[in-house]
Design a protein around this motif. Structure first.
Motif, PDB file in Angstrom:
ATOM      1  N   PHE A  69     -37.531   0.019  30.461  1.00  0.00           N
ATOM      2  CA  PHE A  69     -36.982   1.328  30.104  1.00  0.00           C
ATOM      3  C   PHE A  69     -35.493   1.237  29.791  1.00  0.00           C
ATOM      4  CE2 PHE A  69     -35.099   5.466  31.550  1.00  0.00           C
ATOM      5  CZ  PHE A  69     -35.541   6.209  30.466  1.00  0.00           C
ATOM      6  N   GLN A  70     -34.738   0.442  30.571  1.00  0.00           N
ATOM      7  CA  GLN A  70     -33.312   0.262  30.285  1.00  0.00           C
ATOM      8  C   GLN A  70     -33.112  -0.354  28.903  1.00  0.00           C
ATOM      9  OE1 GLN A  70     -32.053  -2.095  33.668  1.00  0.00           O
ATOM     10  NE2 GLN A  70     -31.096  -0.326  34.654  1.00  0.00           N
ATOM     11  N   ALA A  71     -33.965  -1.306  28.546  1.00  0.00           N
ATOM     12  CA  ALA A  71     -33.870  -1.922  27.219  1.00  0.00           C
ATOM     13  C   ALA A  71     -34.105  -0.873  26.136  1.00  0.00           C
ATOM     14  CB  ALA A  71     -34.885  -3.058  27.090  1.00  0.00           C
ATOM     15  N   ALA A  72     -35.094   0.006  26.375  1.00  0.00           N
ATOM     16  CA  ALA A  72     -35.398   1.056  25.405  1.00  0.00           C
ATOM     17  C   ALA A  72     -34.248   2.060  25.298  1.00  0.00           C
ATOM     18  CB  ALA A  72     -36.691   1.777  25.792  1.00  0.00           C
ATOM     19  N   THR A  73     -33.661   2.459  26.445  1.00  0.00           N
ATOM     20  CA  THR A  73     -32.566   3.424  26.396  1.00  0.00           C
ATOM     21  C   THR A  73     -31.312   2.814  25.786  1.00  0.00           C
ATOM     22  OG1 THR A  73     -31.951   2.896  28.698  1.00  0.00           O
ATOM     23  CG2 THR A  73     -33.372   4.829  28.331  1.00  0.00           C
ATOM     24  N   THR A  74     -31.108   1.506  25.973  1.00  0.00           N
ATOM     25  CA  THR A  74     -29.968   0.848  25.333  1.00  0.00           C
ATOM     26  C   THR A  74     -30.137   0.865  23.820  1.00  0.00           C
ATOM     27  OG1 THR A  74     -29.656  -0.605  27.254  1.00  0.00           O
ATOM     28  CG2 THR A  74     -28.607  -1.273  25.192  1.00  0.00           C
ATOM     29  N   ALA A  75     -31.372   0.595  23.361  1.00  0.00           N
ATOM     30  CA  ALA A  75     -31.651   0.666  21.919  1.00  0.00           C
ATOM     31  C   ALA A  75     -31.528   2.104  21.420  1.00  0.00           C
ATOM     32  CB  ALA A  75     -33.041   0.113  21.627  1.00  0.00           C
ATOM     33  N   LEU A  76     -32.043   3.054  22.207  1.00  0.00           N
ATOM     34  CA  LEU A  76     -31.940   4.466  21.830  1.00  0.00           C
ATOM     35  C   LEU A  76     -30.491   4.934  21.836  1.00  0.00           C
ATOM     36  CD1 LEU A  76     -34.953   6.298  23.542  1.00  0.00           C
ATOM     37  CD2 LEU A  76     -34.307   6.436  21.137  1.00  0.00           C
ATOM     38  N   ALA A  77     -29.683   4.363  22.745  1.00  0.00           N
ATOM     39  CA  ALA A  77     -28.263   4.724  22.809  1.00  0.00           C
ATOM     40  C   ALA A  77     -27.588   4.459  21.468  1.00  0.00           C
ATOM     41  CB  ALA A  77     -27.564   3.929  23.915  1.00  0.00           C
ATOM     42  N   ALA A  78     -27.955   3.331  20.845  1.00  0.00           N
ATOM     43  CA  ALA A  78     -27.377   2.989  19.548  1.00  0.00           C
ATOM     44  C   ALA A  78     -28.039   3.760  18.412  1.00  0.00           C
ATOM     45  CB  ALA A  78     -27.516   1.486  19.300  1.00  0.00           C
ATOM     46  N   THR A  79     -29.307   4.116  18.606  1.00  0.00           N
ATOM     47  CA  THR A  79     -30.072   4.768  17.544  1.00  0.00           C
ATOM     48  C   THR A  79     -29.805   6.266  17.470  1.00  0.00           C
ATOM     49  OG1 THR A  79     -31.830   3.133  17.793  1.00  0.00           O
ATOM     50  CG2 THR A  79     -32.405   5.152  16.655  1.00  0.00           C
ATOM     51  N   VAL A  80     -29.895   6.931  18.633  1.00  0.00           N
ATOM     52  CA  VAL A  80     -29.675   8.378  18.677  1.00  0.00           C
ATOM     53  C   VAL A  80     -28.176   8.632  18.651  1.00  0.00           C
ATOM     54  CG1 VAL A  80     -30.030  10.502  19.980  1.00  0.00           C
ATOM     55  CG2 VAL A  80     -31.796   8.738  19.971  1.00  0.00           C
ATOM     56  N   GLY A  81     -27.673   8.982  17.507  1.00  0.00           N
ATOM     57  CA  GLY A  81     -26.231   9.166  17.349  1.00  0.00           C
ATOM     58  C   GLY A  81     -25.916  10.282  16.378  1.00  0.00           C
ATOM     59  N   THR A  82     -24.775  10.155  15.760  1.00  0.00           N
ATOM     60  CA  THR A  82     -24.329  11.215  14.854  1.00  0.00           C
ATOM     61  C   THR A  82     -25.235  11.350  13.629  1.00  0.00           C
ATOM     62  OG1 THR A  82     -22.819   9.622  13.835  1.00  0.00           O
ATOM     63  CG2 THR A  82     -21.935  11.024  15.564  1.00  0.00           C
ATOM     64  N   GLY A  83     -26.007  10.305  13.319  1.00  0.00           N
ATOM     65  CA  GLY A  83     -26.942  10.404  12.202  1.00  0.00           C
ATOM     66  C   GLY A  83     -27.980  11.482  12.424  1.00  0.00           C
ATOM     67  N   ASN A  84     -28.307  11.727  13.713  1.00  0.00           N
ATOM     68  CA  ASN A  84     -29.280  12.771  14.021  1.00  0.00           C
ATOM     69  C   ASN A  84     -28.715  14.164  13.770  1.00  0.00           C
ATOM     70  OD1 ASN A  84     -29.711  10.361  15.991  1.00  0.00           O
ATOM     71  ND2 ASN A  84     -31.688  11.386  15.892  1.00  0.00           N
ATOM     72  N   ILE A  85     -27.389  14.280  13.798  1.00  0.00           N
ATOM     73  CA  ILE A  85     -26.746  15.575  13.609  1.00  0.00           C
ATOM     74  C   ILE A  85     -26.213  15.708  12.184  1.00  0.00           C
ATOM     75  CG2 ILE A  85     -24.884  17.081  14.387  1.00  0.00           C
ATOM     76  CD1 ILE A  85     -25.092  15.696  17.119  1.00  0.00           C
ATOM     77  N   ALA A  86     -25.348  14.763  11.802  1.00  0.00           N
ATOM     78  CA  ALA A  86     -24.736  14.830  10.473  1.00  0.00           C
ATOM     79  C   ALA A  86     -25.681  14.337   9.385  1.00  0.00           C
ATOM     80  CB  ALA A  86     -23.454  14.004  10.457  1.00  0.00           C
ATOM     81  N   GLY A  87     -26.467  13.291   9.679  1.00  0.00           N
ATOM     82  CA  GLY A  87     -27.353  12.697   8.680  1.00  0.00           C
ATOM     83  C   GLY A  87     -28.425  13.656   8.202  1.00  0.00           C
ATOM     84  N   VAL A  88     -29.021  14.388   9.133  1.00  0.00           N
ATOM     85  CA  VAL A  88     -30.065  15.352   8.769  1.00  0.00           C
ATOM     86  C   VAL A  88     -29.469  16.482   7.930  1.00  0.00           C
ATOM     87  CG1 VAL A  88     -31.731  17.017   9.671  1.00  0.00           C
ATOM     88  CG2 VAL A  88     -31.452  14.809  10.795  1.00  0.00           C
TER      89      VAL A  88
END
Length: 465
Positions: A69-88
């Motif tokens: 789970f930590q590995a997944a959240t570390t990857a999500l930490a980099a993935t879920v970012g400003t692209g989810n807000i500004a990119g959309v």
């Protein structure tokens, strides 16, 4: 000189994030999905049970490793970012509501792409001299393909190092300062334009925090991300879901505009956006940019997972794309489209459009909460990309360079907080896209390995049950 570099970069960037690249990314996604029998759809319920169901399970973790789970959240930490807000927001303003539909399509295919990446990363990883598990595209190229392909591993690692300072750090800190400044202006604490000292202070604080986390090693990175990522996602999801509830009567109309606009954008945008291909391109490119499926970055974090089952960790890749794009990006789109905020179709828009949707629903007071969410998103991205950069530069040189890299990477936050990042952002965006080329070639060539591992996994699971 700067103008020449800018023009050259613009030409390369237009190709990297243009139609050929989109075809390559989507094509590999289709190929892998067919080879896996559309695993992401066929086994979706099982995958969610295997991933989400393991989140709260406590277990001992080996030294130099992260929990799955930590590995997944570390990857999500980099993935879920400003692209989810500004990119959309950018995708909708340029491509119309229909771009959201193509974002969904790219996510469904991207699930299998990321599953393949993560599975290969865990299968071909190794331990470094510090006893830490390391892996990613450079390692599955090096250990899974013949020597004639080794140059692809070095290309990926080089592009990775060149990308992290801009995409992973400076531009994220710039987002943090912008979010805080908007909130402070909204409450009348500072006047527009009077941000110099505040920005410098923010840069110094972020530098110290990033340095403390990254220099603490893989264990501290995992400990921070497993707490920060669920927190920031919860704040954002609750706020966004609230906007949808307040405008629930508009949801059927909005969903209709997304599906109908995907094939006939002119009818939805009043003729301002009339190109089906622009709508598709914007949706696909923003979706891939957000969930990073095919770029090869996420597997670097997953390679650190304390697990002996590559396929089982690969399921977290599917979960990531689902959480990032199907859940968070969709909620962002609904905030913009349901709130009734004015959308400048045909003109580029960013985070201000999304924030405008929240303010339209809740009033100016919500700016403090959107600032917290955006700061959390951006800070988590800095942490995740710091790990990616460290692994890439370690592959190119050795373990001794990691700490000096971490120090320089942390200091980059001051640059991001205080300087105009126009060209740096554009160049980083280009290098980010270039990372996908060696990775996609490797995924195509190593597909047989993942098909075999997946078949063996389900055969074993069936016998155990």
């Amino acid at each position: 000189m700067i103008e020449t570099i800018s023009k050259l970069n613009s030409t390369i960037n237009g190709f990297i994030w243009g139609v050929p690249a989109m075809i390559a990314l989507m094509g590999v996604g289709v190929y892998l999905s067919v080879r896996m029998g559309f695993l992401q759809i066929r086994k979706f319920r099982y995958i969610m049970k295997t991933t989400v169901g393991r989140i709260f399970k406590k277990r001992d973790i080996a030294d130099g490793a992260l929990s799955p789970f930590q590995a997944a959240t570390t990857a999500l930490a980099a993935t879920v970012g400003t692209g989810n807000i500004a990119g959309v927001a950018g995708a909708i303003s340029i491509g119309g509501p229909g771009s959201v539909f193509w974002m969904w399509v790219s996510a469904i295919l991207g699930m299998c792409t990321k599953f393949t990446e993560v599975t290969l990363a865990v299968y071909y990883r190794k331990k470094n001299k510090h006893g830490e598990l390391v892996g990613g595209p450079m390692y599955y190229i090096q250990n899974g393909l013949s020597k004639k392909w080794l140059f692809l591993a070095y290309l990926f690692a080089t592009f990775g190092v060149l990308t992290v300072f801009g995409t992973g750090n400076a531009t994220q800190v710039n987002t943090i300062t912008a979010a805080i400044n908007v909130a402070l202006e909204g409450y009348g604490i500072v006047k527009p334009g009077g941000h110099e000292m505040i920005n410098l202070t923010i840069g110094i604080i972020v530098t110290i925090l990033v340095g403390m986390v990254l220099l603490g090693g893989i264990k501290r990175i995992g400990s921070v991300t497993e707490k920060l990522v669920p927190f920031m996602a919860l704040i954002y999801v609750v706020l966004a879901f609230g906007v949808v509830i307040l405008n629930i009567s508009r949801v059927p109309e909005v969903l209709s505009s997304i599906v109908y606009g995907a094939f006939n954008p002119r009818a939805v945008t009043g003729g301002i956006i009339g190109s089906f291909f622009i709508s598709m391109k914007k949706g696909v490119s923003r979706g891939i940019f957000s969930n990073e499926a095919g770029l090869g970055t996420g597997p670097i974090a997953h390679a650190s997972a304390d697990t002996g089952k590559p396929v089982k960790q690969g399921f977290f890749g599917i979960f990531e794309v689902f959480a990032d794009t199907i859940v968070i990006c969709t909620l962002t789109a609904l905030v913009i489209l349901c709130s009734g905020v004015n959308i400048p179709f045909g003109s580029p828009a960013g985070a201000e459009l999304t924030i405008g949707g929240f303010i339209k629903a809740y009033g100016n007071g919500v700016s403090i909460f959107t600032a917290i969410a955006m700061c959390s998103f951006a800070f988590s991205t800095i942490i995740g990309w710091g790990l990616y950069g460290a692994r890439c530069i370690e592959f190119l040189f050795n373990e001794k360079i990691i700490k000096p890299f971490m120090v320089v990477y942390s200091l980059m936050a001051i640059v991001g907080a205080t300087m105009d990042l126009g060209l740096l952002w554009d160049i980083s965006d280009t290098f980010n896209g270039l990372m996908a080329i060696p990775n996609l070639i490797a995924l195509f060539l190593l597909a047989n390995v993942v098909v075999k591992l997946t078949k063996e996994y389900f055969e074993t699971e069936g016998k155990e049950k």
